[in-house]
Motif scaffolding. Structure first.
Motif, PDB file in Angstrom:
ATOM      1  N   THR A 104       0.833  -1.210   0.000  1.00 48.69           N
ATOM      2  CA  THR A 104       0.000   0.000   0.000  1.00 48.69           C
ATOM      3  C   THR A 104       0.858   1.248   0.000  1.00 48.69           C
ATOM      4  OG1 THR A 104      -1.712  -1.224   1.212  1.00 48.69           O
ATOM      5  CG2 THR A 104      -1.881   1.178   1.194  1.00 48.69           C
ATOM      6  N   GLU A 105       1.919   1.250   0.825  1.00 48.18           N
ATOM      7  CA  GLU A 105       2.825   2.400   0.847  1.00 48.18           C
ATOM      8  C   GLU A 105       3.514   2.579  -0.507  1.00 48.18           C
ATOM      9  OE1 GLU A 105       5.512   1.696   3.999  1.00 48.18           O
ATOM     10  OE2 GLU A 105       4.008   1.916   5.601  1.00 48.18           O
ATOM     11  N   ALA A 106       3.915   1.458  -1.144  1.00 48.52           N
ATOM     12  CA  ALA A 106       4.575   1.547  -2.444  1.00 48.52           C
ATOM     13  C   ALA A 106       3.625   2.078  -3.521  1.00 48.52           C
ATOM     14  CB  ALA A 106       5.116   0.177  -2.848  1.00 48.52           C
ATOM     15  N   MET A 107       2.309   1.783  -3.361  1.00 46.78           N
ATOM     16  CA  MET A 107       1.335   2.277  -4.330  1.00 46.78           C
ATOM     17  C   MET A 107       0.915   3.710  -4.033  1.00 46.78           C
ATOM     18  SD  MET A 107      -1.143  -1.020  -5.054  1.00 46.78           S
ATOM     19  CE  MET A 107      -1.429  -1.377  -3.323  1.00 46.78           C
TER      20      MET A 107
ATOM     21  N   PHE B  80      -7.274  -5.372  -1.490  1.00 46.41           N
ATOM     22  CA  PHE B  80      -6.609  -4.310  -0.733  1.00 46.41           C
ATOM     23  C   PHE B  80      -5.908  -3.301  -1.658  1.00 46.41           C
ATOM     24  CE2 PHE B  80      -7.009  -7.753   2.297  1.00 46.41           C
ATOM     25  CZ  PHE B  80      -7.384  -7.091   3.452  1.00 46.41           C
ATOM     26  N   SER B  81      -6.257  -3.313  -2.935  1.00 47.81           N
ATOM     27  CA  SER B  81      -5.672  -2.330  -3.873  1.00 47.81           C
ATOM     28  C   SER B  81      -6.753  -1.740  -4.780  1.00 47.81           C
ATOM     29  CB  SER B  81      -4.580  -3.003  -4.710  1.00 47.81           C
ATOM     30  OG  SER B  81      -5.106  -4.104  -5.443  1.00 47.81           O
ATOM     31  N   LYS B  82      -7.914  -1.512  -4.194  1.00 44.41           N
ATOM     32  CA  LYS B  82      -9.021  -0.975  -4.982  1.00 44.41           C
ATOM     33  C   LYS B  82      -8.663   0.424  -5.478  1.00 44.41           C
ATOM     34  CE  LYS B  82     -12.609  -3.683  -2.705  1.00 44.41           C
ATOM     35  NZ  LYS B  82     -13.842  -3.666  -1.900  1.00 44.41           N
ATOM     36  N   GLY B  83      -9.011   0.692  -6.751  1.00 44.72           N
ATOM     37  CA  GLY B  83      -8.720   1.995  -7.338  1.00 44.72           C
ATOM     38  C   GLY B  83      -7.351   2.080  -7.972  1.00 44.72           C
ATOM     39  N   MET B  84      -6.538   1.016  -7.869  1.00 41.13           N
ATOM     40  CA  MET B  84      -5.189   1.006  -8.439  1.00 41.13           C
ATOM     41  C   MET B  84      -5.196   0.175  -9.730  1.00 41.13           C
ATOM     42  SD  MET B  84      -3.475   2.835  -6.324  1.00 41.13           S
ATOM     43  CE  MET B  84      -3.601   3.430  -4.610  1.00 41.13           C
TER      44      MET B  84
ATOM     45  N   VAL C 277       0.068  -1.635  -9.274  1.00 35.16           N
ATOM     46  CA  VAL C 277       0.219  -2.806  -8.406  1.00 35.16           C
ATOM     47  C   VAL C 277       1.508  -3.546  -8.746  1.00 35.16           C
ATOM     48  CG1 VAL C 277      -0.800  -5.008  -7.712  1.00 35.16           C
ATOM     49  CG2 VAL C 277      -2.274  -3.027  -8.095  1.00 35.16           C
ATOM     50  N   SER C 278       1.807  -3.691 -10.032  1.00 35.96           N
ATOM     51  CA  SER C 278       3.025  -4.386 -10.445  1.00 35.96           C
ATOM     52  C   SER C 278       4.273  -3.645  -9.967  1.00 35.96           C
ATOM     53  CB  SER C 278       3.041  -4.514 -11.973  1.00 35.96           C
ATOM     54  OG  SER C 278       4.219  -5.163 -12.404  1.00 35.96           O
ATOM     55  N   MET C 279       4.262  -2.308 -10.081  1.00 36.71           N
ATOM     56  CA  MET C 279       5.409  -1.527  -9.600  1.00 36.71           C
ATOM     57  C   MET C 279       5.580  -1.669  -8.094  1.00 36.71           C
ATOM     58  SD  MET C 279       4.985   1.927 -11.900  1.00 36.71           S
ATOM     59  CE  MET C 279       6.301   2.748 -11.003  1.00 36.71           C
TER      60      MET C 279
END
Length: 585
Positions: free
Chosen positions: A147-150, A187-191, A196-198
């Protein structure tokens, strides 16, 4: 070497499990030969094709279990491994063996390459026990990193709801469940996929490739002295720089050791945000894009050199080790707490049994007291019935005597007044004697009743003292048990209060019995005095008056004062009645 061996075993475990097609826990020797050959190739270990057959030459031709393969794996492969192989290539080989069998067929938001990186991260964060799982704490750590990385915000409440949905018999997730959790975008909604891959790649670089920091900066050349943009990658003991971030064209390395240092430089020659890295044989001048990046790189390099001086592992590995130690400590504390709870439960059960024993004793004592009371009432009823029978018999005897006197009244007209006086005297004498006998019986009954009451009072006092001692022992127990036994103590005090009331009632009955005994004793004394007075009167009258009666055809009885006023049959009847009364008493 032990840590490296544990990391290798996790990836090999996935490969071995994937080869076990029927889930029997065993793999054929031909498959193990291929697996062993591939492991030796990627781990750069000399391969001995005969070793496997030699190792299992005593076994049958059937498949080999994991326990049977482990000695061969340790002896001929893992013990020969040096830290000179490509870990990514090793992991990719094991991943290739297990991905087709286990990866979900449902569409995911991540690519297979991203799934491979999540698989490697799982092996790094999973527990050191088989089958491999990742516990909720490590899942939370990984999701926070992603999450922090995104660039998103961590939703703690959402994760807490997710943990609640965990099965009680399930301690964590398998690697394939973790890949599905990250791939379904919960846990990555909106991404988007790229973000996500990065994020996965960034976390992979940090946790697996030990990349502490990376980014573009300008570097001053040693020969031409020109400034060129390079992609820098900071690892625990080296800084590598490449032409671009795809890491295909490596331009050089800056080897770090405990003697290196980093210094900030003032702006000069049109270059800003400068800093200097001093090594044993070279010095590198670098320019960051802004002051924030400059400070971050200086701090990161300084921290890396400090860790090299201390001989400490990278921060993420040290943090992982601390988390594992903390979980072990918490698990040990939980087991100790469970053990203490079991001991307390056993102690509580023992106390409950003791209280149940005391309650049964109280019930038995109450039952005995009720039985004694019942016997006392039964004895009292029997005595009353006996007294009623005696009274009826006395009434019958008196009636018979009155009838006999009536029959003789015609013959004794001249002496009627004398006979009546004597009859009254004898009746009063009999009543006095009956009162004396009754008083003696009452005295004996009251004495027995008093003795029984005293025995009951002594027994009750002994039981009360025993209960009091038991209550004192229960009160002297630990303060922790005091609260738990409060209700039982109230019940015991209530039972004690009832027993005290019963004792007071018995004391009152004893006093009443004593008063009755004193009254009966006084009645006995009065009856005795009355009997003596009547005896004196009878003696006086019989001495002064001598009855004269007409002659009878029957033989007369002669007394000290002359002819008797009764016949031989009447005397035998009175003697018979007197003996019957004495036998009854």
């Amino acid at each position: 070497m032990g840590g490296l061996k544990d990391e290798l075993l996790k990836a090999i475990w996935h490969a071995f499990t994937a080869l076990d097609l029927d889930h029997s826990g065993k793999v054929s020797k031909s498959q193990l030969k291929v697996l062993s050959h591939n492991l030796c190739t990627v781990l750069k270990v000399p391969h001995d094709p005969v070793a496997l057959e030699e190792h299992f030459r005593d076994d049958d031709e059937g498949p080999v279990s994991n326990q049977g393969y482990m000695p061969y794996l340790n002896k001929f492969i893992l013990e020969k491994v040096q830290d000179n192989f490509d870990k990514i290539e090793f992991n990719r080989m094991c991943w290739t063996l297990c991905v087709k069998k286990n990866l979900t067929k449902s569409p995911l938001l991540i690519t297979e390459e991203d799934a491979f990186k999540v698989w490697v991260i799982f092996n790094f964060l999973s527990e050191d026990k088989y089958p491999l799982i990742i516990v909720p704490e490590e899942i939370e750590y990984l999701l926070k990193k992603l999450t922090e990385a995104m660039g998103g915000g961590w939703q703690q409440e959402q994760f807490e709801h997710y943990k609640i949905s965990f099965d009680d018999n399930k301690d964590g997730l398998s690697v394939w469940e973790l890949i599905e959790l990250i791939g379904n975008g919960q846990f990555s909604k909106g991404m988007d996929r790229q973000t996500v891959s990065m994020a996965i790649n960034e976390v992979f670089n940090e946790l697996i490739l030990d990349v502490l920091k990376q980014g573009y900066m300008m570097k001053k050349g040693h020969r031409r002295k020109n400034w060129t943009e390079r992609w820098f990658v900071l690892k625990p003991n080296i800084i590598s720089y490449y032409v671009s971030e795809d890491l295909k064209d490596k331009k050089g390395d800056i080897l770090l050791d405990e003697n290196c240092c980093v210094e900030s430089l003032p702006d000069r020659d049109g270059k800003k945000c400068l800093f200097l890295i001093k090594c044993f044989d070279k010095t590198f001048e670098i320019s960051a894009s802004d002051k924030k990046k400059k400070q971050e790189w200086i701090q990161a390099i300084h921290s890396t050199i400090h860790l090299l001086k201390l001989g400490s592992p990278p921060p993420h590995k040290e943090a992982r080790q601390r988390r594992k130690e903390l979980r072990k400590k918490l698990l040990a504390e939980q087991e100790e707490l469970e053990r203490q709870m079991k001991e307390l439960q056993v102690a509580n059960e023992n106390k409950q049994q003791e209280l149940e024993t005391v309650r049964k004793k109280l019930e038995e004592a109450a039952s005995r007291a009720a039985e004694e009371e019942k016997k006392r009432l039964q004895t009292q009823v029997e005595l009353q019935a006996r007294f009623s029978t005696e009274l009826e018999r006395e009434k019958l005897i008196r009636q018979q005597m009155e009838e006999q006197v009536a029959q003789k009244s015609s013959e004794l007209e001249q002496y009627l007044q004398r006979v009546r006086e004597l009859e009254d005297m004898y009746l009063k004498l009999q009543e006095a004697l009956e009162d004396e006998r009754q008083a003696r019986q009452d005295e004996e009954m009251v004495r027995k009743l008093q003795a029984r009451l005293l025995e009951e009072e002594s027994s009750k006092r002994a039981e009360l003292e025993k209960w009091h001692l038991e209550q004192q022992q229960a009160i002297q127990t630990t303060e922790a048990e005091k609260q738990e036994l409060e209700n039982q103590r109230v019940l015991k005090e209530r039972a004690l209060q009832e027993a005290m009331e019963q004792l007071e009632q018995l004391e009152l009955e004893r006093k009443q019995a004593l008063e009755q005994y004193e009254g009966v004793k006084k009645k006995l004394e009065m009856a005795t005095n009355k009997t003596k007075s009547w005896k004196d009167k009878v003696a006086h009258h019989e001495g002064l008056i001598r009855l004269i009666e007409p002659g009878s055809k029957n033989p007369h009885l002669i007394t000290n004062w002359g002819p008797a006023a009764f016949t031989q049959a009447e005397l035998e009847e009175r003697e018979k009645n007197w003996k019957g009364k004495k036998t009854t008493e």
